[in-house]
Design an enzyme around this catalytic site. Structure first.
Site, PDB file in Angstrom:
ATOM      1  N   ALA A 272       2.048  -0.383  10.821  1.00 27.60           N
ATOM      2  CA  ALA A 272       1.728  -1.749  10.443  1.00 27.60           C
ATOM      3  C   ALA A 272       0.866  -1.744   9.198  1.00 27.60           C
ATOM      4  CB  ALA A 272       0.976  -2.453  11.576  1.00 27.60           C
ATOM      5  N   MET A 273       0.611  -2.946   8.672  1.00 25.73           N
ATOM      6  CA  MET A 273      -0.120  -3.040   7.408  1.00 25.73           C
ATOM      7  C   MET A 273      -1.058  -4.236   7.434  1.00 25.73           C
ATOM      8  SD  MET A 273      -0.722  -1.856   4.430  1.00 25.73           S
ATOM      9  CE  MET A 273      -1.989  -2.633   3.442  1.00 25.73           C
TER      10      MET A 273
ATOM     11  N   GLU B  55      -9.523   4.368   6.459  1.00 30.17           N
ATOM     12  CA  GLU B  55      -8.657   4.784   7.578  1.00 30.17           C
ATOM     13  C   GLU B  55      -9.420   5.562   8.648  1.00 30.17           C
ATOM     14  OE1 GLU B  55      -6.172   3.316   8.056  1.00 30.17           O
ATOM     15  OE2 GLU B  55      -5.466   2.619   6.109  1.00 30.17           O
TER      16      GLU B  55
ATOM     17  N   HIS C 139      -9.342  -3.684  10.066  1.00 30.76           N
ATOM     18  CA  HIS C 139      -9.304  -3.451   8.623  1.00 30.76           C
ATOM     19  C   HIS C 139      -9.801  -4.668   7.833  1.00 30.76           C
ATOM     20  CE1 HIS C 139      -7.737   0.448   7.684  1.00 30.76           C
ATOM     21  NE2 HIS C 139      -6.553   0.287   8.234  1.00 30.76           N
TER      22      HIS C 139
ATOM     23  N   GLU D 232       0.845  -1.187   0.000  1.00 33.67           N
ATOM     24  CA  GLU D 232       0.000   0.000   0.000  1.00 33.67           C
ATOM     25  C   GLU D 232       0.880   1.238   0.000  1.00 33.67           C
ATOM     26  OE1 GLU D 232      -2.839   0.323   3.197  1.00 33.67           O
ATOM     27  OE2 GLU D 232      -3.682   2.154   2.375  1.00 33.67           O
TER      28      GLU D 232
ATOM     29  N   HIS E 222      -6.416  -2.103  15.269  1.00 36.54           N
ATOM     30  CA  HIS E 222      -6.647  -1.321  14.039  1.00 36.54           C
ATOM     31  C   HIS E 222      -6.448  -2.195  12.800  1.00 36.54           C
ATOM     32  CE1 HIS E 222      -6.420   2.446  11.554  1.00 36.54           C
ATOM     33  NE2 HIS E 222      -5.681   1.656  10.799  1.00 36.54           N
ATOM     34  N   GLU E 223      -5.340  -2.889  12.729  1.00 36.86           N
ATOM     35  CA  GLU E 223      -5.063  -3.707  11.544  1.00 36.86           C
ATOM     36  C   GLU E 223      -6.067  -4.850  11.453  1.00 36.86           C
ATOM     37  OE1 GLU E 223      -3.159  -2.194   9.643  1.00 36.86           O
ATOM     38  OE2 GLU E 223      -2.231  -0.912  11.140  1.00 36.86           O
TER      39      GLU E 223
ATOM     40  N   ASN F 202      -2.439  -6.378   5.388  1.00 37.88           N
ATOM     41  CA  ASN F 202      -2.510  -7.378   4.321  1.00 37.88           C
ATOM     42  C   ASN F 202      -3.416  -8.549   4.716  1.00 37.88           C
ATOM     43  OD1 ASN F 202      -0.133  -5.964   3.201  1.00 37.88           O
ATOM     44  ND2 ASN F 202       0.866  -6.935   4.944  1.00 37.88           N
TER      45      ASN F 202
END
Ligand code: B3K
Ligand code: ZN
Length: 885
Positions: free
Chosen positions: A268-269, A326, A307, A127, A303-304, A271
């Site tokens: 963080a992400m 977001e 998502h 991203e 949070h991640e 995926n």
């Protein structure tokens, strides 16, 4: 890196993709000196775009094309067009398959975008537009595809091979290599792709979902960090349960993985099924991570995870809609953290952060709306506005609709758009449809930038027994937006009588009073509301819980603020009254300082904080929050022209006066809490966070007395603490003190003990970078030579350079401009290594309009020097050019 000026992309130019990718089959051959990526894309013409066959334009950057086939036909150089951003070819049927092979170089990727190496492991960050650095693709979020990924690598070096979804097959080759194939059953955009290969160990657990499915949970780390995963694992399980209860959202794969990496551009992400985390956002144990770090881990893990629904199952149509996922997800994680800890304290922290940092962004040259209209580099739009103000916008919808109405709206949103890539308008539409309301005017919060000012006046008519509140809203111009239309501003309020009791509320025209607090939707530039049956002149408690992201002004006297501090039943507004009182008092001191008069502290502030300290009934975290004076950054933000020296001097003067006047109650609180810490082992719970936060803020005041017994207490706490919260706070007060010997000893002991733990060394760097004593720049320069520092690691850059430029105002704004020059030098160096980090570090220089003319000139000169320093990344170019415009 580019030499020509980057192009601006506009929301109004959005068009759906010409082609779709139904299936994506990837094979990675990882080697030490190169990686080969084979991609098979099963594609078709997008029926929504008509029937002709326009050229297919695939995104691709920094890729070496080895071969490309269309429906099994090998293409020659004359069959396609290749430039440094695209590969263009002509399909000859509506359905076709593309096979490409490229060579890439993760081993020399310092930008940490695409596939790269962090230490000895391979990992990815896609991203927003990193996937195009991995293979040729339609790298846009509205192209969603089913992915199968095979990873092959040396078995010894990379025993663990991970990608999204479920593991399908794996095997060994004769040459010491092995491979694994992963399949993700959910269609997803390329930005959610992930791959990890390394010598990783994992902590494992399980979660039973609301429909009784078992999910395997794994946190992968390097072996030395195995003992720092429990807090993240517990947080993950709490977040999974909370999302089921609060939003009805269940996890959808059989496995959920988190991998901790040391080199990462942000927190963080998310995926799909394989979250990749900055190690600072996952590793935490008492001895090495502070309470704040524990809370950050809990929030980011949640949070991640959240998502997976708000971002992955329902994703963004285009990057202008970033706040769709977001803003909403920050709002969701804030709700989670509030429920896990203290809601009022969480709200106070969020509002203090928003008002200090997002308001500054909203008033600066990079100001943009929650849904921006244009960008040059999307990486520059992962901002406080998109995230934090975006969350405030969602919160206002909830305030207007009520909790139940909001839940109906979110249920409809998830149900209606599951599996789709949608817009902020779609989100609002679901809220409207579920509740039968019209939010057309409200949507200006998505399109208009800037922080509205809300001026409130009150008039009491003793004869008619009415109170009229008059609201005037005004939003200053932003870049590209000279004029703003009125916003819908939800104002949550109550009216307090002379005893501090809430009066029943009845607006003129209403049949009867209902309730003692309510939300007024202010939606005109100027507007009045009249309350009837008001027996005496009341004091309004306005914007309770900070019900809208505005700058409220009401002509409260200091005595009235003290009254609200004592009596307001809204915890947030009790804190807010204390902050406003402190702001008034500090601004008076700043004026005295600027006029060269002796500074004299209004004793009402002392009295107010004394009663807070002596109130045993108050939550200790609230006491700590109320004792914290508004920060220098906030005082700068609310200044017309910020006089950094006067602000620093005034705030330090007030702290010293308070420390002297309140020494006894502070000392008592300190000793009681330190004693409690000694007697119980560390626990990461709200109650213990509260106790330590009060203990530590008390210590920071007490230390200003320079009394030997306080120095001794700080040293005892430093040496004996069993946790980083107490140890680091003690180190910080030593570092900021005049006790040179104790300071040097503390720093040396700390570095010796933690030299092998990079996350702890980050804290050691930050404490020193933030020290306001003279000589800050010289100390930072020296620390850059420390063996634990490297400019290639984003956490180190943030801990040292970032902390200095953003938190050490006295030193960063020294009047010879040397710190500005220093920062510009770092940005120029980082521009070549890691453009995203370079552009972020620039932020303090972009705020030049806030300062006096001499500092303005110095800051601008550095921005200009960066602009002509050579080949600029689009990231840095956009921020610098907009700042100078
Ligand atoms: N979605 C990521 C941010 C990606 C930033 C790319 N430059 C983390 C998050 O907000 O959860
Ligand atoms: Zn996010």
């Amino acid at each position: 890196m580019r030499t020509e000026q980057p192009r601006t992309i506009y929301l109004k130019d959005y068009q759906a993709p010409d082609y779709l990718i139904d299936e994506t089959h990837l094979t990675f051959e990882l080697h030490e000196d190169r990686t080969l990526v084979h991609a098979q894309l099963v594609m078709r013409r997008n029926p929504a775009r008509g029937s002709g066959l326009p050229p297919l334009v695939l995104d691709g950057q920094q890729l070496e094309l080895l071969s490309i086939r269309l429906n099994d036909r090998e293409l020659g150089a004359h069959d396609y067009l290749l430039d440094d951003r695209h590969l263009t070819l002509q399909p000859d049927s509506a359905e076709f398959v593309i096979d490409s092979s490229v060579c890439i170089h993760p081993e020399s990727n310092t930008a940490l975008e695409g596939l790269y190496k962090s230490g000895k492991m391979f990992c990815t960050q896609c991203e927003a537009e990193g996937f195009r650095k991995i293979t040729y693709y339609l790298d846009r979020p509205d192209v969603m595809s089913k992915f199968t990924t095979t990873v092959s690598a040396d078995r010894q070096r990379y025993p663990v091979l991970l990608s999204n979804g479920n593991p399908i097959t794996s095997g060994s080759e004769d040459n010491g290599r092995h491979w694994a194939t992963w399949e993700d059953p959910f269609r997803k955009p390329a930005y959610l792709f992930a791959l990890v290969a390394g010598d990783l160990w994992c902590v494992e657990d399980q979660f039973t979902t609301m429909s009784q499915r078992e999910v395997a949970l794994r946190i992968y780390v390097e072996p030395e960090n195995l003992d720092k995963c429990q807090h993240a694992m517990d947080s993950l399980k709490r977040a999974m349960r909370w999302d089921e209860e609060a939003y009805g959202r269940e996890y959808d794969l059989d496995i959920f993985m988190i991998v901790a990496v040391n080199d990462f551009n942000m927190g963080a992400m998310e995926n799909k099924g394989l979250n990749i985390f900055n190690s600072s956002a996952v590793l935490a144990k008492a001895e090495t991570a502070t309470d704040a770090a524990h809370q950050r881990v809990e929030a980011i893990v949640a949070h991640e995870y959240f998502h997976n629904w708000s971002g992955n199952r329902v994703t963004c149509r285009d990057w202008f809609q970033l706040s769709l996922k977001e803003g909403f997800t920050v709002f969701r994680d804030a709700g989670f953290s509030a429920d896990m800890n203290s809601p009022t304290v969480k709200r106070i922290e969020d509002v203090a952060y928003l008002r200090t940092h997002q308001f500054a962004e909203d008033a600066g040259p990079m100001a943009h709306s929650v849904r921006p209209d244009a960008y040059m580099e999307i990486s520059n739009f992962y901002t406080l506005t998109v995230y934090e103000k975006g969350a405030e916008v969602v919160r206002m919808i909830q305030t207007l609709l009520g909790a139940e109405g909001f839940r109906k709206g979110s249920d409809l949103y998830f149900q209606r758009h599951d599996g789709q890539a949608v817009t902020c308008d779609d989100f609002v539409k679901a809220m409207e449809d579920a509740n039968g309301v019209d939010l057309a005017q409200f949507k200006r919060w998505y399109s208009q930038a800037g922080t509205p000012r809300l001026e409130v006046g009150s008039a009491y008519d003793a004869e008619a027994k009415t109170l009229t509140l008059t609201f005037r809203q005004l939003c200053p111009p932003s870049p590209g937006q000279a004029h703003k239309e009125p916003f819908v501003i939800p104002v949550d309020l109550a009216l307090l009588d002379g005893q501090g009791r809430e009066l029943p509320l009845r607006l003129a025209g209403e049949a009867a009073a209902s309730g003692t607090s309510r939300v007024l939707a202010v939606n005109e530039a100027e507007q009045s509301f009249t309350f009837v049956d008001i027996p005496e002149q009341p004091l309004p408690s306005l914007l309770r819980g900070f019900s809208a992201p505005v700058k409220l002004s009401f002509p409260y006297s200091r005595d009235q603020l003290m009254f609200l501090m004592q009596h307001d039943s809204d915890g947030f507004n009790r804190w807010e009254a204390g902050q406003q009182l402190a702001v008034q008092v500090l601004q008076e001191l700043i004026g005295q300082r600027q006029r060269g008069e002796p500074m004299v502290l209004d004793r009402r502030l002392v009295a107010a904080l004394k009663s807070v300290l002596e109130n045993d009934g108050l939550d200790q975290a609230m006491v700590a929050e109320m004792l914290s004076l508004p920060g220098e950054a906030y005082l700068i933000e609310i200044s017309e022209v910020a006089d950094v020296d006067a602000i620093h001097a005034a705030r330090e003067f007030a702290r010293r006066e308070l420390a002297e006047a309140l020494f006894e109650p502070l000392w008592q609180r300190y000793q009681a809490n330190r004693q409690a810490s000694r007697q119980s082992a560390y626990v990461a719970t709200a109650e213990h966070f509260a106790r330590r936060s009060l203990q530590n803020i008390a210590l920071s005041y007490l230390m200003l007395s320079e009394k030997p017994e306080v120095l001794e207490a700080a040293q005892e706490q430093y040496r004996e603490a069993d946790n980083m919260t107490e140890r680091l706070a003690a180190l910080a007060v030593l570092v900021n003190s005049p006790f040179e010997e104790a300071k040097a000893e503390g720093l040396a002991l700390f570095a010796d003990r933690f030299k092998d733990d990079p996350l702890v060394m980050d804290q050691w760097f930050s404490v020193q970078a933030g020290c306001p004593l003279p000589g800050g720049l010289e100390r930072v320069r020296a620390l850059m030579q420390h063996p634990a520092f490297t400019i290639k690691n984003p956490n180190k850059v943030r801990a040292l350079i970032g902390a200095f430029a953003n938190q050490n105002h006295a030193n960063f704004h020294r009047d010879d401009g040397e710190s500005y020059r220093f920062l510009a030098d770092q940005v120029i160096m980082l521009n070549a290594l890691n453009p995203q980090i370079a552009a972020r570090q620039l932020a303090p220089l972009t705020r030049w309009r806030k300062y006096d003319l001499s500092r303005q000139a110095l800051m601008k000169a550095e921005l200009e020097r960066i602009l002509v320093s050579g080949s600029l990344s689009s990231d840095v170019y956009e921020v610098v050019s907009k700042s100078l415009a």
